[in-house]
Structure formats: C-alpha cells, structure tokens
Design a protein around this motif. Structure first.
Motif, PDB file in Angstrom:
ATOM      1  N   LYS A  46       0.883  -1.175   0.007  1.00 32.53           N
ATOM      2  CA  LYS A  46      -0.156  -0.060   0.011  1.00 32.53           C
ATOM      3  C   LYS A  46       0.937   1.143  -0.016  1.00 32.53           C
ATOM      4  N   HIS A  47       0.364   2.069  -0.706  1.00 29.73           N
ATOM      5  CA  HIS A  47       1.059   3.463  -0.934  1.00 29.73           C
ATOM      6  C   HIS A  47       0.191   4.639  -0.535  1.00 29.73           C
ATOM      7  N   PRO A  48       0.144   5.608   0.219  1.00 25.06           N
ATOM      8  CA  PRO A  48      -0.512   6.857   0.532  1.00 25.06           C
ATOM      9  C   PRO A  48      -0.630   7.447  -1.013  1.00 25.06           C
ATOM     10  N   CYS A  49      -2.002   7.982  -1.234  1.00 26.30           N
ATOM     11  CA  CYS A  49      -2.164   8.815  -2.437  1.00 26.30           C
ATOM     12  C   CYS A  49      -3.137   9.746  -2.150  1.00 26.30           C
ATOM     13  N   ARG A  50      -2.700  10.973  -2.260  1.00 25.70           N
ATOM     14  CA  ARG A  50      -3.344  12.129  -1.873  1.00 25.70           C
ATOM     15  C   ARG A  50      -3.784  12.059  -0.326  1.00 25.70           C
ATOM     16  N   GLU A  51      -4.638  13.010   0.039  1.00 22.49           N
ATOM     17  CA  GLU A  51      -4.776  13.044   1.658  1.00 22.49           C
ATOM     18  C   GLU A  51      -5.592  11.813   2.161  1.00 22.49           C
ATOM     19  N   THR A  52      -6.440  11.394   1.382  1.00 19.87           N
ATOM     20  CA  THR A  52      -7.424  10.298   2.031  1.00 19.87           C
ATOM     21  C   THR A  52      -7.617   8.892   1.322  1.00 19.87           C
ATOM     22  N   ALA A  53      -6.661   8.827   0.263  1.00 20.11           N
ATOM     23  CA  ALA A  53      -6.773   7.690  -0.649  1.00 20.11           C
ATOM     24  C   ALA A  53      -5.552   6.989  -0.710  1.00 20.11           C
ATOM     25  N   LEU A  54      -5.575   5.572  -0.895  1.00 14.87           N
ATOM     26  CA  LEU A  54      -4.504   4.596  -0.768  1.00 14.87           C
ATOM     27  C   LEU A  54      -4.439   4.001  -2.176  1.00 14.87           C
ATOM     28  N   LEU A  55      -3.374   3.778  -2.611  1.00 20.65           N
ATOM     29  CA  LEU A  55      -3.107   2.748  -3.784  1.00 20.65           C
ATOM     30  C   LEU A  55      -2.562   1.534  -3.286  1.00 20.65           C
ATOM     31  N   LEU A  56      -3.417   0.467  -3.455  1.00 16.99           N
ATOM     32  CA  LEU A  56      -3.261  -0.718  -2.910  1.00 16.99           C
ATOM     33  C   LEU A  56      -2.987  -1.782  -4.165  1.00 16.99           C
ATOM     34  N   ARG A  57      -1.784  -2.553  -3.898  1.00 13.60           N
ATOM     35  CA  ARG A  57      -1.564  -3.649  -4.652  1.00 13.60           C
ATOM     36  C   ARG A  57      -1.533  -5.172  -4.019  1.00 13.60           C
ATOM     37  N   GLY A  58      -2.235  -6.086  -4.640  1.00 15.60           N
ATOM     38  CA  GLY A  58      -2.356  -7.353  -4.076  1.00 15.60           C
ATOM     39  C   GLY A  58      -2.987  -8.391  -5.001  1.00 15.60           C
ATOM     40  N   ILE A  59      -3.512  -9.397  -4.633  1.00 15.55           N
ATOM     41  CA  ILE A  59      -4.223 -10.367  -5.394  1.00 15.55           C
ATOM     42  C   ILE A  59      -5.624 -10.888  -5.135  1.00 15.55           C
ATOM     43  N   SER A  60      -6.340 -11.037  -6.277  1.00 17.79           N
ATOM     44  CA  SER A  60      -7.677 -11.478  -6.046  1.00 17.79           C
ATOM     45  C   SER A  60      -7.797 -12.808  -6.690  1.00 17.79           C
ATOM     46  N   PRO A  61      -8.550 -13.883  -6.276  1.00 24.14           N
ATOM     47  CA  PRO A  61      -8.956 -14.918  -6.928  1.00 24.14           C
ATOM     48  C   PRO A  61      -9.347 -14.698  -8.241  1.00 24.14           C
ATOM     49  N   ASP A  62     -10.385 -13.850  -8.693  1.00 19.64           N
ATOM     50  CA  ASP A  62     -10.781 -13.608  -9.933  1.00 19.64           C
ATOM     51  C   ASP A  62     -10.092 -12.924 -10.959  1.00 19.64           C
ATOM     52  N   TYR A  63      -8.998 -12.021 -10.459  1.00 21.59           N
ATOM     53  CA  TYR A  63      -8.681 -11.210 -11.282  1.00 21.59           C
ATOM     54  C   TYR A  63      -6.865 -11.090 -11.191  1.00 21.59           C
ATOM     55  N   GLY A  64      -6.409 -12.198 -10.198  1.00 23.07           N
ATOM     56  CA  GLY A  64      -5.219 -12.269  -9.931  1.00 23.07           C
ATOM     57  C   GLY A  64      -4.522 -10.989  -9.501  1.00 23.07           C
ATOM     58  N   LYS A  65      -3.236 -10.527 -10.111  1.00 26.42           N
ATOM     59  CA  LYS A  65      -2.548  -9.263  -9.690  1.00 26.42           C
ATOM     60  C   LYS A  65      -3.405  -8.106  -9.925  1.00 26.42           C
ATOM     61  N   MET A  66      -3.541  -7.222  -8.962  1.00 22.99           N
ATOM     62  CA  MET A  66      -4.609  -5.974  -9.012  1.00 22.99           C
ATOM     63  C   MET A  66      -4.109  -4.804  -8.523  1.00 22.99           C
TER      64      MET A  66
END
Length: 200
Positions: free
Chosen positions: A12-32
């Motif tokens: 995770k990385h902060p993005c703007r004041e109240t937003a986060l950029l998340l990276r991870g894995i989903s069973p349906d979409y793989g890497k997201m």
C-alpha cells in the motif's frame, strides 16, 4: 459492470490525503492495483497490508488501476508484523507474487494458499508451518496453477506435490516427509523459477 471480489492487500502507498493505492491479489483477477478513497471509517483504517478485503469496483474502466466503490475488511493477518522474521517472509512472498503474477488472470488456488500462509505466519503456534514450508507451499501452488510444475519422478512424488498444493489451498496439515526434504524441495522450486526466468 459492478464486480464484487475478495482482495488480499500485499502493498500500500498513500495517494493524496485520504486515498490509498493498494496492490495485491484477487482470486478472480490475479494481480490487481486498486485506488481506495476514504480509506478510513468510524472504526478506523479499512485497508492495510495483510488484510483481506471484500471490494466492489467497475471492471470496465480502462487503465491499470481500478477504483474501489466499496471496501470492507473480511480478515486481518497483521499479527505477522509481531515477528521480524515472519514479517520478512510475508514481505518476500508479497514481492514474489507482485513480480510474477499477471494482471487479470484468475488465481484462485494461489489466492487461497497465500491466505493460508498469512494465517500460519500470523498464528505462530507449535503446529504452524515453518518459514521454509510457507515459501515452498506458495511457490509450488503458483507453479502448479500456472502449468509450470512438472510431475514428480515417481508416482509417490507426484502424489506428495498434489497433497502439498491441496494443503496450501485448504490450510490443512502438510504431507509428512523428512525435515531435510523441505530444503531440497525449496531448492528444486527455485531452479524451476530460474528456468522459467521468474523472480524469486
């Protein structure tokens, strides 16, 4: 179209004041990669590393980053941070997946296995998997799900590998073998990753 799926936060990385950029894995979409606005609610932070979320987003948006319309915490594996060694293993597994998984390619077996491994790392009981076993289970399942795991040299070896993948998916007891075999298996899986020019 609005889609609902599970999502394991690996970075995770902060993005703007109240937003986060998340990276991870989903069973349906793989890497997201996922942009989450309003990352906090009345109960506190919604999304953090090593949490499992239920997310809702539009899957017809162009680009590499989806925007979550809704996110709720399903489970938390943040106790991995209570141990330096366990946290380092979780970080290594997260980096491995984010480097090697493909965007948009379903990975249900790998997803369930990563969830199992994070649970094992967070629990740290006498029956928990060792760090090397955690690494072996993730690599083995990833290679299996992506058609890169060869069959064993004998029917017994093939059965062992199938049982190992099943244990990772189900978070059940690992197949029994000599302690030294886990190290040998880890080296063999590393050689397969090197052969496929994958990061490890």
């Amino acid at each position: 179209m609005i889609v609902t799926t599970s999502f394991l936060v690996l970075d995770k990385h902060p993005c703007r004041e109240t937003a986060l950029l998340l990276r991870g894995i989903s069973p349906d979409y793989g890497k997201m990669a996922l942009m989450l606005h309003r990352a906090e609610n009345a109960e506190g932070i919604v999304a953090d590393k090593y949490r499992e979320l239920e997310i809702e987003f539009k899957d017809d948006v162009k680009g590499d980053v989806y925007t979550a319309d809704r996110a709720e915490t399903i489970a938390s594996f943040e106790k991995v941070a209570d141990s330096v060694r366990h946290f380092a293993m979780a970080e290594k597994i997260g980096a491995f997946l984010l480097k090697n998984l493909s965007d948009g390619l379903p990975q249900p077996y790998t997803y369930d296995t990563v969830r199992s491994v994070l649970s094992q790392l967070a629990e740290r009981s006498e029956t928990s998997w060792t760090l090397e076993q955690c690494a072996v289970v993730v690599k083995c399942t990833f290679l299996y799900e992506n058609g890169l795991l060869p069959e064993g040299c004998t029917p017994q070896q093939s059965e062992f590998l199938e049982n190992l993948v099943a244990a990772g998916i189900d978070n059940s007891a690992l197949p029994r073998c000599a302690e030294s075999y886990w190290h040998s298996l880890n080296l063999w899986l590393n050689s397969l990753l090197d052969y496929q020019q994958l990061a490890r």
